[in-house]
Design an enzyme around this catalytic site. Structure first.
Site, mmCIF file in Angstrom:
data_model
loop_
_atom_site.group_PDB
_atom_site.id
_atom_site.type_symbol
_atom_site.label_atom_id
_atom_site.label_comp_id
_atom_site.label_asym_id
_atom_site.label_seq_id
_atom_site.Cartn_x
_atom_site.Cartn_y
_atom_site.Cartn_z
ATOM 1 N N LYS A 283 4.436 0.902 9.660
ATOM 2 C CA LYS A 283 4.541 2.146 8.905
ATOM 3 C C LYS A 283 3.952 3.317 9.689
ATOM 4 O O LYS A 283 4.433 4.442 9.564
ATOM 5 C CB LYS A 283 3.823 1.999 7.556
ATOM 6 C CG LYS A 283 4.703 1.335 6.508
ATOM 7 C CD LYS A 283 4.052 1.352 5.140
ATOM 8 C CE LYS A 283 3.160 0.154 4.962
ATOM 9 N NZ LYS A 283 2.583 0.031 3.628
ATOM 10 N N GLU B 28 0.867 -1.173 0.000
ATOM 11 C CA GLU B 28 0.000 0.000 0.000
ATOM 12 C C GLU B 28 0.909 1.230 0.000
ATOM 13 O O GLU B 28 1.820 1.321 0.831
ATOM 14 C CB GLU B 28 -0.892 0.021 1.250
ATOM 15 C CG GLU B 28 -1.823 1.212 1.190
ATOM 16 C CD GLU B 28 -2.763 1.365 2.382
ATOM 17 O OE1 GLU B 28 -2.723 0.528 3.302
ATOM 18 O OE2 GLU B 28 -3.524 2.354 2.366
ATOM 19 N N ARG C 72 5.572 -12.864 9.466
ATOM 20 C CA ARG C 72 6.236 -11.574 9.259
ATOM 21 C C ARG C 72 7.662 -11.636 9.763
ATOM 22 O O ARG C 72 7.960 -12.384 10.694
ATOM 23 C CB ARG C 72 5.551 -10.487 10.100
ATOM 24 C CG ARG C 72 4.206 -10.084 9.692
ATOM 25 C CD ARG C 72 3.685 -9.030 10.656
ATOM 26 N NE ARG C 72 3.958 -7.693 10.183
ATOM 27 C CZ ARG C 72 3.212 -7.074 9.287
ATOM 28 N NH1 ARG C 72 2.169 -7.663 8.758
ATOM 29 N NH2 ARG C 72 3.510 -5.861 8.902
HETATM 30 P P1 ATP Z 1 2.928 -2.354 8.156
HETATM 31 O O1 ATP Z 1 2.080 -3.173 9.064
HETATM 32 O O2 ATP Z 1 4.369 -2.352 8.517
HETATM 33 O O3 ATP Z 1 2.416 -1.004 7.918
HETATM 34 P P2 ATP Z 1 1.685 -3.540 5.911
HETATM 35 O O4 ATP Z 1 1.533 -4.999 5.991
HETATM 36 O O5 ATP Z 1 0.506 -2.713 6.173
HETATM 37 O O6 ATP Z 1 2.928 -3.119 6.788
HETATM 38 P P3 ATP Z 1 1.754 -3.400 3.079
HETATM 39 O O7 ATP Z 1 2.160 -2.265 2.240
HETATM 40 O O8 ATP Z 1 0.323 -3.749 3.134
HETATM 41 O O9 ATP Z 1 2.279 -3.097 4.543
HETATM 42 O O10 ATP Z 1 2.631 -4.677 2.777
HETATM 43 C C1 ATP Z 1 2.924 -5.160 1.498
HETATM 44 C C2 ATP Z 1 3.270 -6.603 1.625
HETATM 45 O O11 ATP Z 1 4.398 -6.768 2.461
HETATM 46 C C3 ATP Z 1 2.147 -7.394 2.239
HETATM 47 O O12 ATP Z 1 1.996 -8.593 1.522
HETATM 48 C C4 ATP Z 1 2.608 -7.636 3.637
HETATM 49 O O13 ATP Z 1 2.072 -8.809 4.148
HETATM 50 C C5 ATP Z 1 4.115 -7.701 3.476
HETATM 51 N N1 ATP Z 1 4.782 -7.330 4.712
HETATM 52 C C6 ATP Z 1 4.605 -6.205 5.432
HETATM 53 N N2 ATP Z 1 5.358 -6.227 6.548
HETATM 54 C C7 ATP Z 1 6.034 -7.400 6.535
HETATM 55 C C8 ATP Z 1 6.966 -8.028 7.421
HETATM 56 N N3 ATP Z 1 7.359 -7.438 8.551
HETATM 57 N N4 ATP Z 1 7.443 -9.238 7.073
HETATM 58 C C9 ATP Z 1 7.075 -9.834 5.937
HETATM 59 N N5 ATP Z 1 6.198 -9.307 5.060
HETATM 60 C C10 ATP Z 1 5.675 -8.107 5.354
HETATM 61 MG MG MG Z 2 -1.303 -2.923 4.883
#
Ligand code: ATP
Ligand code: MG
Length: 556
Positions: free
Chosen positions: A273, A37, A263
């Site tokens: 984020k 995102e 994760r």
């Molecule tokens: P955050 O919770 O840090 O804001 P998010 O999951 O909301 O991260 P996205 O932009 O939605 O961030 O993530 C893009 C992809 O990266 C998704 O498939 C998510 O599952 C993966 N992802 C995000 N954080 C991690 C992590 N710590 N380890 C592995 N994959 C991750």
């Molecule tokens: Mg997200």
């Protein structure tokens, strides 16, 4: 990469794919996607997802799309879109012509919503968010049906169309799936799939005032792109029934398989984020690319190499159980890479003048040293040697502590790559601070074979005449608690106040005159340093400390 060579699956996802390939599922295709995102910069956790998605496609000769999951326009922007693209490329991956936005599918998503209404599987609901929460029930109590649940198909179609045309204010209505208010899985209790938001969107402008929700959008986007394996993190496990339910109702070109993995979490940092944005917005760091940030832009600016990050992600592996990885392991991978690749150089961070009293002023010798002790391909460097030079203040002690092997009054030390010197006199300024050492140099001691006399210490130095003044930024961990998120109080209470120290009178050897942004070096005895991407100028070099020389991590 290492695992494709042996073709032994080291992660359970590759095992699933091997089985799928054997059974002919997805007609032998492997097609993944990385779906960020654009509401912030990518962090080291995302690197795991990037390496897994792009790496899996590479391993199987498949494809991986980059898809922006852009359903929340008020939190997203083009700066984030651009930085995400740059970070994926920097990590070493390429989406070729497969760059997509969930917003590319807004028309189709709208049509699918109409199809669901027509089947009696979606309805327009007038409950406020608070009421909806109350009707939803809890883990132990079933939900209650919305009073609008039995609204007629015609009425739902008309209201949904009016939602789209902007007749209603934000929050007046939602479109919800009609699944099961008593389901033990709360995600299936008639989830909202559209909400009204009069909000400009970075891709679609003002075309839309209703926006689809993530769960509804994601599965359909995957299906439209004919993704085969939709890899996501464990928190989406409970959403999988919804993912499958939506695709089962609709006439979509494919039904991808959602597979969840753990994760990546790392100690001594925060990784959400939201918190990273807070650090930026509150000025606690200099920006998303501050070298102390766990963002890929931050790590890049700090001097991390993409190779080291990929190796780290490989080492951590892909599993189903969440764990906290030591940042020391990431640093270990970085050191290993830098030790093998970084040219060596000498830099004096806190200069102390040394005059070699027995060396004439006109002595102009040019010493030749290898750029790397084990890799002759990196070539050699020249260092002028003469009467005046600088050593580091920390390499001299007037009153040495026990075991001190460097320079002391009356003592001897070898200058790295050069001669043995003896400290004869300590000169002090009016304030009593040491301002210069007057030493004598044994010009018969150059090189390894001139070891008639052994000395314990070897210290680095730079020639006074040609050393280049530079700025050096010494970075340390941003947090001084291993788990700032879980620590007492607010995570911001655990920021390391000494995480940045700027040295403005450092000196580097003249061979670094042409150093360019992002070039990495080992400053001998000090650590690995990188030329700052943004602030360094050819006539005013800025070096960031990437990492010290000493390893703190040992393989468990
Ligand atoms: P955050 O919770 O840090 O804001 P998010 O999951 O909301 O991260 P996205 O932009 O939605 O961030 O993530 C893009 C992809 O990266 C998704 O498939 C998510 O599952 C993966 N992802 C995000 N954080 C991690 C992590 N710590 N380890 C592995 N994959 C991750
Ligand atoms: Mg997200």
């Amino acid at each position: 990469m290492s695992e494709s060579a042996s073709n032994t699956p080291v992660n359970f996802i590759h095992q699933i794919i091997n089985d799928d390939l054997a059974s002919g599922k997805h007609s032998g295709r492997v097609h993944t996607r990385f779906p960020p995102e654009p509401n912030g910069y990518l962090h080291i956790g995302h690197a795991k997802s990037i390496c897994l998605n792009f790496g899996t496609a590479q391993k199987y000769g498949g494809l991986c799309n980059l898809r922006f999951d852009d359903t929340n326009p008020e939190k997203e922007n083009l700066e984030y879109v651009e930085s995400i693209k740059a970070s994926v490329k920097w990590l070493g991956f390429d989406w070729d012509d497969r760059l997509y936005y969930a917003s590319d599918y807004f028309d189709q998503l709208y049509e699918y919503a109409i199809a669901l209404i027509r089947q009696g599987k979606a309805y327009v609901c007038s409950l406020t968010p608070e009421q909806a929460r109350e009707y939803r029930g809890t883990l132990t109590e079933p939900g209650r049906p919305s009073p609008d649940r039995e609204r007629s198909i015609e009425e739902n179609l008309a209201l949904f169309s009016r939602m789209k045309s902007g007749e209603f204010p934000d929050g007046a209505f939602t479109l919800r799936l009609r699944i099961d208010m008593a389901s033990p899985n709360i995600n299936l209790r008639d989830p909202v799939i559209y909400r009204i938001k009069h909000q400009h969107h970075h891709q679609t402008g003002d075309t839309w005032c209703i926006y689809p929700m993530y769960d509804y959008t994601h599965c359909i986007s995957d299906a439209l792109e004919r993704i085969t394996h939709s890899l996501c993190t464990l928190e989406f496990e409970d959403h999988r029934p919804l993912y499958d339910w939506v695709l089962d109702q609709l006439d979509v070109p494919a039904h991808p398989q959602q597979i969840e993995f753990a994760r990546l979490n790392i100690d001594y940092t925060v990784m959400s984020k939201r918190k990273l944005k807070q650090l930026v917005d509150e000025g606690l760091v200099s920006g998303w690319s501050d070298p102390r940030m766990p963002t890929l832009e931050g790590l890049r600016r700090r001097g991390y190499a993409p190779e080291a990050i990929r190796h780290f992600v490989d080492m951590v592996g892909v599993t189903k159980s969440n764990s906290l990885v030591e940042v020391g392991q990431l640093e270990f991978c970085l050191r290993e890479f830098l030790d093998a690749t970084a040219p060596r150089a000498m830099a004096v961070l806190r200069p102390l003048r040394v005059t070699l009293t027995n060396v004439p002023a006109e002595h102009a010798e040019r010493l030749v040293l290898p750029r790397h002790p084990k890799n002759p391909a990196l070539g050699e460097r020249e260092i002028p040697f003469g009467r005046e030079l600088f050593i580091d203040r920390s390499d001299f002690e007037e009153v040495p502590p026990a075991g001190f092997k460097r320079l002391v009054p009356g003592g001897e030390v070898r200058l790295r790559g050069a001669y043995i010197i003896r400290c004869d006199d300590v000169v002090k300024d009016a304030a009593g601070r040491v301002s210069e050492l007057r030493c004598s140099c044994d010009l018969a001691t150059l090189g390894k074979n001139a070891e008639g006399r052994k000395v314990k210490g070897v210290i680095h130095w730079v020639p006074a005449a040609e050393a280049i003044p530079v700025e050096v930024r010494l970075y340390d961990r941003l947090f001084n608690h291993p788990a700032p998120d879980a620590a007492e109080g607010d995570y911001r209470d655990h920021i390391n106040a000494d995480s940045l120290q700027v040295l403005r009178d450092a000196l580097v050897e003249p061979s670094l005159a042409a150093a360019v942004p992002e070039q990495r070096f080992q400053f001998e005895r000090e650590g690995y340093f990188v030329v700052d991407r943004f602030d360094s100028r050819p006539d005013a070099l800025v070096f960031n400390l990437t990492i010290g020389l000493k390893d703190s991590w040992t393989k468990p």
